[in-house]
Design an enzyme around this catalytic site. Structure first.
Site, mmCIF file in Angstrom:
data_model
loop_
_atom_site.group_PDB
_atom_site.id
_atom_site.type_symbol
_atom_site.label_atom_id
_atom_site.label_comp_id
_atom_site.label_asym_id
_atom_site.label_seq_id
_atom_site.Cartn_x
_atom_site.Cartn_y
_atom_site.Cartn_z
ATOM 1 C CG ASP A 103 -1.888 -1.108 1.281
ATOM 2 O OD1 ASP A 103 -2.241 -1.623 0.206
ATOM 3 O OD2 ASP A 103 -2.316 -1.471 2.393
HETATM 4 N N1 URA Z 1 -1.065 -5.860 4.129
HETATM 5 C C1 URA Z 1 -1.576 -4.614 4.016
HETATM 6 O O1 URA Z 1 -2.584 -4.306 4.623
HETATM 7 N N2 URA Z 1 -0.967 -3.743 3.224
HETATM 8 C C2 URA Z 1 0.159 -4.036 2.536
HETATM 9 O O2 URA Z 1 0.685 -3.198 1.823
HETATM 10 C C3 URA Z 1 0.680 -5.331 2.664
HETATM 11 C C4 URA Z 1 0.048 -6.216 3.467
#
Ligand code: URA
Length: 235
Positions: A103
């Site tokens: 993310d």
């Molecule tokens: N889990 C999440 O919530 N975000 C990420 O970027 C990776 C794993």
């Protein structure tokens, strides 16, 4: 003679599964014609394949570790010109893509490669490749909660579980996380899959919303002391 999606993956366009999506979206041309058929076989020595207009050719495979900073999108270009991977990869001579995504606000280890088969082996849920995350979360995470986390829950889009969970000492956590504030916990969560927002959704389900998330390991690859925003060739 080789299947089109396999050829795209081996040439570093994307993982094989993502290559299939690109074919279905009509972004792949064989000898100048849009080919949306997944089973299409091509002969790389005679057929010309293009992806988004660019000729696709076999390249020797490379793998990089990247320490993704916050506020960088895991895409190779962004229509709104927000910071994305391109600013780090544009100087490389190979075309590479990220093995999965983090993310925008999540930091830590991202692998970049042009080897679609390798990406499939890392990403496909059937292999359960371990991802190690360090999270700073709200509330005091108890041993009982961590035990439940390893037993699993129904998440709305299927069952999910953690492989391991443990509290990090303040000293350990300080390597990658800011100092926990009042009623925050630093937890290591190991998972074997990469569904979207999985770790954030998982902690949220247990009433421990995530305030910071860092991936410290993916399979055998570790973040170690790679500085934020830097790339290092692995192979
Ligand atoms: N889990 C999440 O919530 N975000 C990420 O970027 C990776 C794993």
């Amino acid at each position: 003679v080789i299947r089109l999606q396999k050829y795209l993956a081996s040439c570093g366009v994307a993982s094989r599964r993502r290559s299939e999506t690109y074919i279905a979206e009509g972004r792949v041309l064989v000898n100048g014609e849009v080919t949306k058929e997944l089973g299409t076989k091509i002969d790389p020595s005679v057929d010309e394949v293009r992806f988004d207009g660019r000729v696709v050719r076999p390249e020797s495979h490379v793998l990089y570790r990247f320490h993704k900073p916050a506020d960088v999108l895991c895409t190779l270009s962004d229509p709104f010109e927000r910071p994305c991977l391109n600013q780090y990869t544009s100087s490389l001579s190979e075309r590479v893509f990220p093995v999965g995504r983090l993310d925008e606000d999540v930091t830590g280890l991202l692998l970049l490669t042009n080897n679609g088969e390798f990406a499939d082996q890392m990403l496909h849920p059937k292999y359960g490749v371990e991802r190690v995350y360090w999270a700073l979360v709200k509330g005091n995470v108890t041993e009982a909660t961590m035990k439940q986390m390893c037993e699993g829950i129904e998440m709305g889009d299927g069952f999910g579980k953690a492989l391991r969970a443990r509290k990090l000492s303040e000293k350990e956590a300080s390597r990658y996380l800011p100092k926990p504030r009042y009623l925050e916990s630093a937890v290591e969560l190991v998972v074997g899959e990469g569904r979207k927002h999985f770790v954030k959704r998982y902690f949220a389900h247990f009433d421990h919303p995530v305030s910071r998330l860092v991936r410290v390991q993916f399979g055998q690859y570790r973040l170690d002391d790679l500085a934020s925003g830097t790339l290092e060739r692995v192979s």
